[in-house]
Motif scaffolding. Structure first.
Motif, short mmCIF file in Angstrom:
data_model
loop_
_atom_site.label_atom_id
_atom_site.label_comp_id
_atom_site.label_asym_id
_atom_site.label_seq_id
_atom_site.Cartn_x
_atom_site.Cartn_y
_atom_site.Cartn_z
N ASP A 229 13.37 2.71 -5.56
CA ASP A 229 13.34 4.17 -5.42
C ASP A 229 12.01 4.77 -5.85
O ASP A 229 11.93 5.95 -6.15
N VAL A 230 10.96 3.92 -5.86
CA VAL A 230 9.67 4.41 -6.33
C VAL A 230 9.09 5.44 -5.37
O VAL A 230 8.28 6.29 -5.78
N ASP A 231 9.50 5.41 -4.09
CA ASP A 231 8.95 6.35 -3.11
C ASP A 231 9.79 7.62 -2.99
O ASP A 231 9.53 8.44 -2.11
N SER A 232 10.76 7.80 -3.85
CA SER A 232 11.61 8.99 -3.77
C SER A 232 10.83 10.23 -4.18
O SER A 232 10.18 10.26 -5.24
N VAL A 233 10.87 11.26 -3.34
CA VAL A 233 10.17 12.50 -3.64
C VAL A 233 11.00 13.39 -4.56
O VAL A 233 10.47 14.08 -5.44
N THR A 234 12.31 13.38 -4.40
CA THR A 234 13.17 14.26 -5.18
C THR A 234 13.27 13.83 -6.64
O THR A 234 13.47 14.65 -7.53
N ASP A 235 13.13 12.52 -6.90
CA ASP A 235 13.25 12.01 -8.27
C ASP A 235 11.91 11.60 -8.83
O ASP A 235 11.82 10.64 -9.62
N ALA A 236 10.85 12.27 -8.46
CA ALA A 236 9.51 11.92 -8.95
C ALA A 236 9.45 12.12 -10.46
O ALA A 236 9.85 13.16 -10.98
N PRO A 237 8.92 11.13 -11.19
CA PRO A 237 8.95 11.22 -12.66
C PRO A 237 7.86 12.08 -13.28
O PRO A 237 7.94 12.43 -14.46
N GLY A 238 6.81 12.42 -12.54
CA GLY A 238 5.70 13.15 -13.13
C GLY A 238 5.37 14.41 -12.38
O GLY A 238 6.07 14.83 -11.46
N GLN A 239 4.30 15.03 -12.82
CA GLN A 239 3.79 16.23 -12.18
C GLN A 239 2.80 15.85 -11.07
O GLN A 239 2.20 14.78 -11.11
N PRO A 240 2.64 16.71 -10.08
CA PRO A 240 1.72 16.38 -8.99
C PRO A 240 0.28 16.17 -9.47
O PRO A 240 -0.23 16.94 -10.29
N LEU A 241 -0.32 15.11 -8.97
CA LEU A 241 -1.74 14.81 -9.19
C LEU A 241 -2.11 14.75 -10.67
O LEU A 241 -3.12 15.32 -11.11
N GLU A 242 -1.30 14.06 -11.45
CA GLU A 242 -1.67 13.79 -12.85
C GLU A 242 -2.73 12.71 -12.89
O GLU A 242 -2.69 11.73 -12.15
N SER A 243 -3.69 12.86 -13.77
CA SER A 243 -4.72 11.84 -13.93
C SER A 243 -4.15 10.62 -14.65
O SER A 243 -3.09 10.70 -15.28
N SER B 205 -11.35 17.55 -4.16
CA SER B 205 -10.99 17.89 -5.54
C SER B 205 -11.38 16.81 -6.54
O SER B 205 -11.25 17.02 -7.75
N GLY B 206 -11.82 15.66 -6.07
CA GLY B 206 -12.27 14.61 -6.98
C GLY B 206 -11.16 13.81 -7.62
O GLY B 206 -11.38 13.22 -8.69
N ASP B 207 -9.99 13.74 -7.00
CA ASP B 207 -8.88 12.94 -7.54
C ASP B 207 -9.07 11.48 -7.12
O ASP B 207 -8.40 10.96 -6.22
N TRP B 208 -10.00 10.80 -7.79
CA TRP B 208 -10.39 9.45 -7.38
C TRP B 208 -9.24 8.46 -7.51
O TRP B 208 -9.19 7.47 -6.76
N TRP B 209 -8.33 8.66 -8.46
CA TRP B 209 -7.23 7.71 -8.66
C TRP B 209 -6.27 7.67 -7.48
O TRP B 209 -5.50 6.73 -7.33
N TYR B 210 -6.33 8.69 -6.64
CA TYR B 210 -5.47 8.73 -5.45
C TYR B 210 -6.11 7.96 -4.29
O TYR B 210 -5.41 7.46 -3.40
N LEU B 211 -7.44 7.86 -4.29
CA LEU B 211 -8.16 7.26 -3.18
C LEU B 211 -8.58 5.81 -3.44
O LEU B 211 -8.48 4.95 -2.57
N VAL B 212 -9.08 5.52 -4.63
CA VAL B 212 -9.71 4.23 -4.90
C VAL B 212 -8.74 3.06 -4.88
O VAL B 212 -9.01 2.04 -4.22
N PRO B 213 -7.58 3.12 -5.59
CA PRO B 213 -6.72 1.92 -5.64
C PRO B 213 -6.25 1.41 -4.27
O PRO B 213 -6.36 0.20 -4.02
N PRO B 214 -5.75 2.28 -3.35
CA PRO B 214 -5.37 1.73 -2.03
C PRO B 214 -6.55 1.14 -1.27
O PRO B 214 -6.43 0.09 -0.63
N GLY B 215 -7.70 1.80 -1.35
CA GLY B 215 -8.88 1.28 -0.67
C GLY B 215 -9.33 -0.07 -1.22
O GLY B 215 -9.68 -0.98 -0.47
#
Length: 315
Positions: free
Chosen positions: A71-85, A276-286
């Motif tokens: 259930d890691v891809d569940s949007v309704t049960d997301a454990p954190g806030q959007p775009l946390e570093s 916005s410089g949210d590198w943690w969203y871009l770098v790991p998948p790449g």
């Protein structure tokens, strides 16, 4: 009847029974061949690095349901806030919905590896069939098949894959089909050249003289000789298939209901992570895409060097 007539002319009793069967001899030769292959493969340090990296990624993908949950891809049960570093709770931060990016990265490895393997298998299967048949039958059939192959070679592979993915339903099967049916021409030409070389050997003429038909020659003589080439080509195509899957998913042509590394890059682009410089969203998948593609390429080059030492691939 005398004792001389009852003696076994073939030798002492039990000697024939002690001889290994043809199947046992075949298994022994296969084990010896595999041992020689592994001994030569170990001499290529880059190939060992690629194999170790692939083993790690495969283990991570297989154990994903146990390590990160389904259930890691569940949007309704997301454990954190959007775009946390990145933090101690979320080592790679969160996405635009507050989902753990480390869990998404682990779960996405399953889709990326699966699509890459299936697409490469389809591509190599099509190329091997066309290459063997075109090299065996020749004549007008070979001319038509090679002209079709040349047409696919000159057409941009990515453009054809985008067209197929656009006109068909958005699913993993569509992605596999789009990549598989657009990347086979190189394999077809290589296999055809090897088939022509194999069928020029004397034992092929003996097989035909003894009554061997087309299927017998292609399946029992040609196919075993082209399989090493097919194996090496498969490992090289997988990296291209993974990159193609990531590209199609990044362009929004992938299955929106599954998580993949290319899909994560698409989500990051839509969330404005670049500006916005949210590198943690871009770098790991790449980085994941680059490392897996590099690992398959290193393995493919090592396999190619073992099967064809004349290539002189550096170790």
């Amino acid at each position: 009847m005398t004792a001389e007539t009852t003696e076994n002319p073939a030798g002492p009793p039990g000697k024939a029974a002690d001889a290994p069967s043809p199947r046992a001899l075949a298994r022994r030769r296969r084990r010896a061949s595999a041992a020689r292959f592994w001994k030569q493969y170990r001499a290529h340090r880059a190939g060992l690095f690629g194999l170790a990296a692939l083993t790690l990624f495969v283990l991570v993908a297989l154990t994903a349901p146990l390590t990160v949950g389904s259930d890691v891809d569940s949007v309704t049960d997301a454990p954190g806030q959007p775009l946390e570093s990145p933090s101690g709770r979320f080592p790679l931060g969160t996405d635009q919905f507050g989902r753990d990016l480390l869990g998404l990265l682990v779960w996405g490895s399953r889709v990326s590896l699966l699509v890459g393997l299936l697409a490469a298998a389809l591509s190599v299967a099509i190329g091997a069939v066309i290459g063997i048949t075109a090299g065996h039958f020749r004549g007008w059939y070979a001319t038509v098949m090679m002209r079709i192959t040349d047409w696919f070679l000159v057409m941009p592979t990515l453009v054809l894959a985008i067209v197929l993915a656009t006109v068909m339903s958005r699913s993993l099967g569509t992605i596999v089909l789009a990549i598989g049916v657009t990347t086979w021409p190189t394999t077809a030409r290589l296999v055809r050249a090897q088939t022509l070389a194999v069928e020029s050997r004397p034992y092929i003429e003996r097989a035909r003289a003894l009554g061997g038909g087309h299927w017998h020659v292609m399946s029992r003589h040609v196919l075993p000789n082209v399989m090493p080439l097919v194996l090496a080509q498969t490992t090289l195509i997988i990296s291209s298939a993974i990159l193609a899957e990531a590209t199609l998913a990044f362009l929004g042509l992938g299955d929106p209901t599954v998580v993949s590394w290319g899909g994560l890059l698409q989500d990051a682009r839509e969330a404005g992570s670049v500006s916005s410089g949210d590198w943690w969203y871009l770098v790991p998948p790449g980085v994941g895409i680059a490392v897996v593609a590099l690992a398959f390429t290193l393995c493919g080059r090592a396999v190619e060097a073992v099967l064809n030492p004349r290539l002189g691939v550096s170790r």
